[in-house]
Design a protein around this motif. Structure first.
Motif, PDB file in Angstrom:
ATOM      1  N   GLU A 111       0.803  -1.218   0.000  1.00  0.00           N
ATOM      2  CA  GLU A 111       0.000   0.000   0.000  1.00  0.00           C
ATOM      3  C   GLU A 111       0.836   1.267   0.000  1.00  0.00           C
ATOM      4  O   GLU A 111       0.364   2.324  -0.400  1.00  0.00           O
ATOM      5  CB  GLU A 111      -0.945   0.011   1.199  1.00  0.00           C
ATOM      6  CG  GLU A 111      -2.048  -0.999   1.069  1.00  0.00           C
ATOM      7  CD  GLU A 111      -3.025  -0.942   2.235  1.00  0.00           C
ATOM      8  OE1 GLU A 111      -2.949   0.006   3.045  1.00  0.00           O
ATOM      9  OE2 GLU A 111      -3.852  -1.850   2.330  1.00  0.00           O
ATOM     10  N   ARG A 112       2.067   1.165   0.434  1.00  0.00           N
ATOM     11  CA  ARG A 112       2.894   2.361   0.452  1.00  0.00           C
ATOM     12  C   ARG A 112       3.630   2.590  -0.871  1.00  0.00           C
ATOM     13  O   ARG A 112       4.444   3.494  -0.989  1.00  0.00           O
ATOM     14  CB  ARG A 112       3.863   2.358   1.625  1.00  0.00           C
ATOM     15  CG  ARG A 112       4.985   1.377   1.551  1.00  0.00           C
ATOM     16  CD  ARG A 112       6.042   1.699   2.618  1.00  0.00           C
ATOM     17  NE  ARG A 112       7.344   1.279   2.150  1.00  0.00           N
ATOM     18  CZ  ARG A 112       8.136   1.988   1.361  1.00  0.00           C
ATOM     19  NH1 ARG A 112       7.794   3.167   0.939  1.00  0.00           N
ATOM     20  NH2 ARG A 112       9.311   1.519   0.975  1.00  0.00           N
ATOM     21  N   ALA A 113       3.301   1.785  -1.881  1.00  0.00           N
ATOM     22  CA  ALA A 113       3.903   2.002  -3.196  1.00  0.00           C
ATOM     23  C   ALA A 113       3.577   3.420  -3.651  1.00  0.00           C
ATOM     24  O   ALA A 113       2.432   3.859  -3.575  1.00  0.00           O
ATOM     25  CB  ALA A 113       3.385   0.984  -4.205  1.00  0.00           C
ATOM     26  N   SER A 114       4.578   4.105  -4.093  1.00  0.00           N
ATOM     27  CA  SER A 114       4.373   5.496  -4.480  1.00  0.00           C
ATOM     28  C   SER A 114       3.590   5.570  -5.780  1.00  0.00           C
ATOM     29  O   SER A 114       3.652   4.670  -6.620  1.00  0.00           O
ATOM     30  CB  SER A 114       5.718   6.201  -4.636  1.00  0.00           C
ATOM     31  OG  SER A 114       6.363   5.763  -5.813  1.00  0.00           O
ATOM     32  N   GLU A 115       2.845   6.640  -5.896  1.00  0.00           N
ATOM     33  CA  GLU A 115       2.140   6.879  -7.151  1.00  0.00           C
ATOM     34  C   GLU A 115       3.137   7.027  -8.284  1.00  0.00           C
ATOM     35  O   GLU A 115       2.831   6.690  -9.424  1.00  0.00           O
ATOM     36  CB  GLU A 115       1.267   8.130  -7.045  1.00  0.00           C
ATOM     37  CG  GLU A 115       0.016   7.918  -6.234  1.00  0.00           C
ATOM     38  CD  GLU A 115      -0.897   9.136  -6.269  1.00  0.00           C
ATOM     39  OE1 GLU A 115      -0.774   9.975  -7.185  1.00  0.00           O
ATOM     40  OE2 GLU A 115      -1.731   9.234  -5.370  1.00  0.00           O
ATOM     41  N   ASP A 116       4.332   7.510  -7.968  1.00  0.00           N
ATOM     42  CA  ASP A 116       5.355   7.671  -9.006  1.00  0.00           C
ATOM     43  C   ASP A 116       5.678   6.336  -9.668  1.00  0.00           C
ATOM     44  O   ASP A 116       5.792   6.259 -10.888  1.00  0.00           O
ATOM     45  CB  ASP A 116       6.637   8.265  -8.420  1.00  0.00           C
ATOM     46  CG  ASP A 116       6.475   9.712  -8.000  1.00  0.00           C
ATOM     47  OD1 ASP A 116       5.512  10.362  -8.452  1.00  0.00           O
ATOM     48  OD2 ASP A 116       7.314  10.196  -7.219  1.00  0.00           O
ATOM     49  N   ILE A 117       5.839   5.287  -8.873  1.00  0.00           N
ATOM     50  CA  ILE A 117       6.152   3.971  -9.450  1.00  0.00           C
ATOM     51  C   ILE A 117       4.962   3.455 -10.244  1.00  0.00           C
ATOM     52  O   ILE A 117       5.121   2.944 -11.352  1.00  0.00           O
ATOM     53  CB  ILE A 117       6.592   2.969  -8.365  1.00  0.00           C
ATOM     54  CG1 ILE A 117       8.013   3.307  -7.926  1.00  0.00           C
ATOM     55  CG2 ILE A 117       6.522   1.536  -8.873  1.00  0.00           C
ATOM     56  CD1 ILE A 117       8.716   2.278  -7.114  1.00  0.00           C
ATOM     57  N   ALA A 118       3.764   3.601  -9.706  1.00  0.00           N
ATOM     58  CA  ALA A 118       2.573   3.137 -10.421  1.00  0.00           C
ATOM     59  C   ALA A 118       2.413   3.874 -11.752  1.00  0.00           C
ATOM     60  O   ALA A 118       2.202   3.250 -12.795  1.00  0.00           O
ATOM     61  CB  ALA A 118       1.336   3.313  -9.543  1.00  0.00           C
ATOM     62  N   HIS A 119       2.526   5.189 -11.722  1.00  0.00           N
ATOM     63  CA  HIS A 119       2.405   5.977 -12.949  1.00  0.00           C
ATOM     64  C   HIS A 119       3.525   5.640 -13.929  1.00  0.00           C
ATOM     65  O   HIS A 119       3.301   5.572 -15.136  1.00  0.00           O
ATOM     66  CB  HIS A 119       2.396   7.473 -12.642  1.00  0.00           C
ATOM     67  CG  HIS A 119       1.147   7.933 -11.976  1.00  0.00           C
ATOM     68  ND1 HIS A 119      -0.082   7.930 -12.592  1.00  0.00           N
ATOM     69  CD2 HIS A 119       0.927   8.398 -10.725  1.00  0.00           C
ATOM     70  CE1 HIS A 119      -1.002   8.382 -11.765  1.00  0.00           C
ATOM     71  NE2 HIS A 119      -0.423   8.666 -10.614  1.00  0.00           N
ATOM     72  N   SER A 120       4.703   5.436 -13.409  1.00  0.00           N
ATOM     73  CA  SER A 120       5.848   5.089 -14.245  1.00  0.00           C
ATOM     74  C   SER A 120       5.618   3.752 -14.951  1.00  0.00           C
ATOM     75  O   SER A 120       5.893   3.613 -16.140  1.00  0.00           O
ATOM     76  CB  SER A 120       7.106   5.032 -13.382  1.00  0.00           C
ATOM     77  OG  SER A 120       8.206   4.574 -14.108  1.00  0.00           O
ATOM     78  N   LEU A 121       5.101   2.777 -14.212  1.00  0.00           N
ATOM     79  CA  LEU A 121       4.840   1.463 -14.800  1.00  0.00           C
ATOM     80  C   LEU A 121       3.764   1.548 -15.874  1.00  0.00           C
ATOM     81  O   LEU A 121       3.890   0.956 -16.958  1.00  0.00           O
ATOM     82  CB  LEU A 121       4.443   0.460 -13.709  1.00  0.00           C
ATOM     83  CG  LEU A 121       4.278  -0.990 -14.138  1.00  0.00           C
ATOM     84  CD1 LEU A 121       5.526  -1.514 -14.839  1.00  0.00           C
ATOM     85  CD2 LEU A 121       3.943  -1.851 -12.942  1.00  0.00           C
TER      86      LEU A 121
END
Length: 132
Positions: A111-121
């Motif tokens: 749950e602490r995955a950053s939005e940056d990583i999600a958006h990047s993926l």
């Protein structure tokens, strides 16, 4: 004999002309392979940093006082992982293996995955996917 030397030289000169375009193509291919290896190594380093943090915590923290005593080292280990997370989020994943590695980082972050990583993926998939 002179004629065979001359034709050998011409053959060598012709071979050299063919090698130049091959070298021009080979260099970017090798560079891309090194970049892929670097990205996968970056993801592996993040997992190693997380393993180190978790092991340190398990070995050294039993009480709140223990946590306070080793807070500096915990912060240092956290900062290593955070720096790697930012690098992973900022680096494009260009192959399925790289996208998988980035997704495994996000999965482990939970749950602490950053939005940056999600958006990047998502950006990686859209950029490299079918019809891109």
């Amino acid at each position: 004999m002179t004629g065979s030397r001359s034709s050998s030289r011409r053959a060598l000169l012709g071979a050299g002309a063919v090698l130049i375009p091959v070298a021009a193509v080979a260099v970017p291919v090798v560079q891309r392979a090194a970049e892929r290896s670097a990205f996968l190594a970056l993801c592996a380093a993040w997992h190693e940093a997380k393993d180190t943090h978790e092991q340190f915590y398990a070995d050294n923290v039993r009480t709140f006082e223990d946590e306070q005593r080793v807070a500096g080292e915990i912060d240092r280990l956290d900062n290593v992982a955070l720096r790697l997370e930012r690098e992973i989020a900022g680096a494009p994943a260009r192959t399925c293996a790289e996208m998988h590695a980035k997704a495994k980082v996000a999965e482990r972050m939970g749950e602490r995955a950053s939005e940056d990583i999600a958006h990047s993926l998502v950006a990686d998939i859209l950029r490299e996917g079918p019809g891109a």
